[in-house]
Write a protein that holds these residues in place. Structure first.
Motif, mmCIF file in Angstrom:
data_model
loop_
_atom_site.group_PDB
_atom_site.id
_atom_site.type_symbol
_atom_site.label_atom_id
_atom_site.label_comp_id
_atom_site.label_asym_id
_atom_site.label_seq_id
_atom_site.Cartn_x
_atom_site.Cartn_y
_atom_site.Cartn_z
ATOM 1 N N VAL A 90 12.664 -107.711 18.204
ATOM 2 C CA VAL A 90 12.392 -109.083 18.664
ATOM 3 C C VAL A 90 11.155 -109.143 19.547
ATOM 4 O O VAL A 90 10.277 -110.001 19.364
ATOM 5 N N LEU A 91 11.033 -108.231 20.512
ATOM 6 C CA LEU A 91 9.901 -108.258 21.434
ATOM 7 C C LEU A 91 8.588 -108.054 20.685
ATOM 8 O O LEU A 91 7.610 -108.790 20.913
ATOM 9 N N GLU A 92 8.552 -107.093 19.792
ATOM 10 C CA GLU A 92 7.312 -106.851 19.037
ATOM 11 C C GLU A 92 7.000 -108.027 18.121
ATOM 12 O O GLU A 92 5.835 -108.420 17.978
ATOM 13 N N ARG A 93 8.023 -108.598 17.498
ATOM 14 C CA ARG A 93 7.783 -109.692 16.553
ATOM 15 C C ARG A 93 7.169 -110.903 17.250
ATOM 16 O O ARG A 93 6.191 -111.485 16.760
ATOM 17 N N HIS A 94 7.686 -111.276 18.418
ATOM 18 C CA HIS A 94 7.174 -112.467 19.104
ATOM 19 C C HIS A 94 5.791 -112.222 19.717
ATOM 20 O O HIS A 94 4.920 -113.094 19.630
ATOM 21 N N THR A 95 5.600 -111.064 20.311
ATOM 22 C CA THR A 95 4.278 -110.784 20.896
ATOM 23 C C THR A 95 3.213 -110.636 19.803
ATOM 24 O O THR A 95 2.076 -111.076 19.983
ATOM 25 N N SER A 96 3.577 -110.061 18.645
ATOM 26 C CA SER A 96 2.628 -109.967 17.533
ATOM 27 C C SER A 96 2.259 -111.347 17.021
ATOM 28 O O SER A 96 1.106 -111.598 16.645
ATOM 29 N N SER A 97 3.229 -112.264 17.018
ATOM 30 C CA SER A 97 2.963 -113.633 16.585
ATOM 31 C C SER A 97 1.965 -114.314 17.518
ATOM 32 O O SER A 97 1.045 -115.009 17.076
ATOM 33 N N ILE A 98 2.129 -114.094 18.826
ATOM 34 C CA ILE A 98 1.195 -114.691 19.799
ATOM 35 C C ILE A 98 -0.210 -114.145 19.588
ATOM 36 O O ILE A 98 -1.195 -114.900 19.544
ATOM 37 N N LEU A 99 -0.332 -112.831 19.436
ATOM 38 C CA LEU A 99 -1.650 -112.228 19.249
ATOM 39 C C LEU A 99 -2.272 -112.647 17.911
ATOM 40 O O LEU A 99 -3.491 -112.811 17.809
ATOM 41 N N SER A 100 -1.447 -112.835 16.895
ATOM 42 C CA SER A 100 -1.950 -113.280 15.599
ATOM 43 C C SER A 100 -2.512 -114.690 15.681
ATOM 44 O O SER A 100 -3.597 -114.972 15.152
ATOM 45 N N TRP A 101 -1.798 -115.563 16.368
ATOM 46 C CA TRP A 101 -2.304 -116.931 16.537
ATOM 47 C C TRP A 101 -3.582 -116.947 17.364
ATOM 48 O O TRP A 101 -4.499 -117.734 17.096
ATOM 49 N N ALA A 102 -3.649 -116.085 18.362
ATOM 50 C CA ALA A 102 -4.877 -115.990 19.162
ATOM 51 C C ALA A 102 -6.054 -115.553 18.290
ATOM 52 O O ALA A 102 -7.176 -116.063 18.428
ATOM 53 N N SER A 103 -5.796 -114.619 17.368
ATOM 54 C CA SER A 103 -6.844 -114.169 16.459
ATOM 55 C C SER A 103 -7.298 -115.284 15.529
ATOM 56 O O SER A 103 -8.496 -115.459 15.273
ATOM 57 N N ILE A 104 -6.339 -116.081 15.031
ATOM 58 C CA ILE A 104 -6.685 -117.199 14.143
ATOM 59 C C ILE A 104 -7.496 -118.249 14.890
ATOM 60 O O ILE A 104 -8.500 -118.760 14.376
ATOM 61 N N LEU A 105 -7.090 -118.575 16.091
ATOM 62 C CA LEU A 105 -7.828 -119.567 16.885
ATOM 63 C C LEU A 105 -9.235 -119.079 17.211
ATOM 64 O O LEU A 105 -10.191 -119.862 17.220
ATOM 65 N N TRP A 106 -9.363 -117.776 17.472
ATOM 66 C CA TRP A 106 -10.691 -117.223 17.718
ATOM 67 C C TRP A 106 -11.573 -117.357 16.471
ATOM 68 O O TRP A 106 -12.747 -117.718 16.565
#
Length: 553
Positions: free
Chosen positions: A51-67
């Motif tokens: 769970v912890l890895e899945r949610h934090t990976s989702s946050i970093l993925s969205w940050a990459s898309i926004l960048w």
């Protein structure tokens, strides 16, 4: 333990486990197929983050898309901020502070993701194998690492362009490309002309390196790759788990990493499996879901690769980088996979015809060349989609930065060639799919025939071939063929007689002492042997039965 945690923080994203699990070891809970039974091949399973890895990976993925979105829209964003008066020191200082705070927060999210990975036995086992392989790139460690699908940037290199002794003295700048003939001018005139054209040169450079390159190779756009990632992962899993594919990273002479997939059928498909088909994909194609499937289903050994900037390959897909990538792929096939030149077939779809014709030109000993839905030159297609007023600028940009001169390169190759034309092609036609005569594949055929058989392809021969090219179905083709009373046996005997008495190097002088009727008949015979029609649109996958060896005399 701290060292392991740090490796989990900086480690690559794990997508899938290909290996068959040890039946004596308890496996963690996961979705997807379980262990194989009774020798049945295990098809692998997607990696299941906690769970912890899945949610934090989702946050970093969205940050990459926004960048990425902010990067692509930055010119418009800067213009908007300037109009609103935000481009000033008093406004920029708070923005810098907010950006710094955001980066600290993202760093904290990455650390939490590292903890999530650290507590996952599958990821810990993977990162341990990866680190061991980086320290000792032995075949045993490579085999273990090949059981995982992960971010390709962390994959150790399997082959370098300079591993071959004959390549060690080669310039790192790149392999040779065909260049347009320089125009000779006086010294003063040349300087004045260069100064006068400097603004156009700057604009051409900006166009080529911004939207021009992305329009030509949309598959290199990060957001498109992100959207296609589930499909690409599924395609790669099929190649590895069902077909026994071997993934490898090749380092080209320009430093780009080239992502490749090799499926070896030498021990399972007899004579066909001993032939290697090197596949060159289209401008939005990837080996995971591209044209490699056609020769694979026929039974050939296959080597697929991704353009620079596509999938796991790095760099940008400009012609020089494309040729550099193709060069290291061919060298890998010869020196690492053990194929001889005479057993290699180059197969390309659409824009992949550029690297395919370059390979055939640079490695003339290859067995054959098959070009599907390809074109003669990029310029007419570029002019089709750009405003007429931009014509001089488009011409300069294409010729200087995107000169995909397929026909010119093709004429440098002496071996067997097969051209496949899509009769409903909507991409490489200049006026629309309903006008089959505007298909640029026609011009590719004409250029090839005019170079190889100039005495046959006189005005009468060209006119007959154009009439045949205008046929949009098999009935019309047969009608043209019968109207000119083409005799295949006679045409074959004429060519064989010439080949016996004369040199086999093109161009041939066969046809110089023929009647007009004989030239027309021989021209139609050759056109039909060099080109096959496929009644489909540009992006329809080529069925296995349409993939055939080129005609040889």
């Amino acid at each position: 333990m701290m060292n392991l945690w740090l490796r989990c923080i900086t480690g690559p994203k794990l997508q899938r486990i290909h290996r068959q699990p040890d039946p004596n070891r308890a496996e963690p809970n996961r979705t997807g197929p379980g262990p194989g039974l009774g020798g049945v091949r295990q098809l692998g399973w997607p990696y299941q983050p906690k769970v912890l890895e899945r949610h934090t990976s989702s946050i970093l993925s969205w940050a990459s898309i926004l960048w990425s979105l902010s990067y692509y829209t930055s010119p418009l964003l800067v213009f908007y901020l300037y109009r609103k008066g935000y481009i000033c020191l008093s406004k920029l200082v708070p923005v810098g502070q907010y950006t710094g705070t955001l980066l600290v927060l993202l760093l904290g999210v990455a650390c939490l993701r590292g903890i999530g990975r650290w507590t996952n036995p599958e990821y810990v086992q993977f990162i341990t194998i990866l680190e061991e392989t980086k320290k000792n790139n032995s075949p045993e460690n490579k085999k273990k690492l090949a059981s995982y699908n992960f971010d390709f940037r962390s994959w150790p290199a399997d082959f370098r362009w300079d591993e071959v002794s004959s390549r060690k003295g080669q310039s790192p700048g790149g392999v040779a490309l065909l260049k347009p003939e320089p125009k000779h001018r006086g010294a003063t005139d040349s300087v004045l002309n260069s100064v006068g054209k400097l603004p156009c040169q700057i604009i051409s450079y900006l166009i080529a390196n911004s939207f021009g390159r992305r329009m030509l190779y949309p598959g290199s756009v990060y957001l498109l790759q992100k959207a296609m990632m589930p499909m690409l992962n599924q395609g790669q899993a099929r190649l590895v788990e069902e077909c026994g594919g071997q993934r490898a990273k090749l380092v080209a002479c320009d430093g780009n990493d080239i992502d490749t997939m090799f499926v070896d059928k030498r021990n399972s498909q007899g004579e066909k499996g001993k032939k290697l088909v090197i596949c060159c994909e289209g401008n939005a194609g990837f080996y995971e879901v591209g044209c490699v499937n056609t020769p694979l289903e026929v039974g050939y050994s296959v080597l697929g690769w991704n353009h620079p900037g596509f999938g796991g390959s790095t760099g940008v897909p400009f012609p020089q980088n494309e040729a550099n990538a193709m060069d290291v792929v061919v060298q890998y096939a010869i020196h690492k996979l053990g194929f001889e030149m005479k057993d290699i077939v180059i197969y390309a779809w659409s824009i992949g015809g550029f690297t395919a014709t370059w390979a055939a030109m640079s490695y003339p000993e290859v067995s054959a060349l098959v070009l599907d839905a390809s074109f003669d030159d990029l310029l007419p297609l570029a002019l089709k989609v750009m405003p007429e007023s931009w014509r001089p600028l488009v011409t300069r940009t294409v010729r200087h930065y995107m000169n995909l001169n397929n026909a010119e390169q093709l004429c440098k190759y002496q071996g067997p060639v097969l051209l496949i034309r899509r009769t409903k092609d909507e991409i490489i036609t200049t006026t629309g799919p309903e006008d089959i005569m505007s298909n640029r594949g026609n011009y590719l055929l004409l250029r090839l025939l005019q170079f190889r058989y100039p005495k046959v392809m006189t005005e009468e021969g060209v006119r007959a071939v154009r009439e045949w090219l205008g046929a949009s179905n098999a009935i019309e083709e047969a009608s043209v063929y019968s109207r000119y009373e083409v005799d295949d046996d006679w045409s074959t005997s004429v060519l064989q007689s010439y080949q016996t008495d004369q040199t086999t190097e093109f161009p041939w002088t066969v046809g110089e002492d023929m009647t007009l009727e004989g030239r027309r008949q021989l021209a139609l015979f050759l056109a039909r042997k060099y080109m096959r029609n496929f009644d489909a649109t540009h992006c329809t996958p080529l069925p296995p039965y349409e993939f055939q060896s080129p005609w040889t005399l």
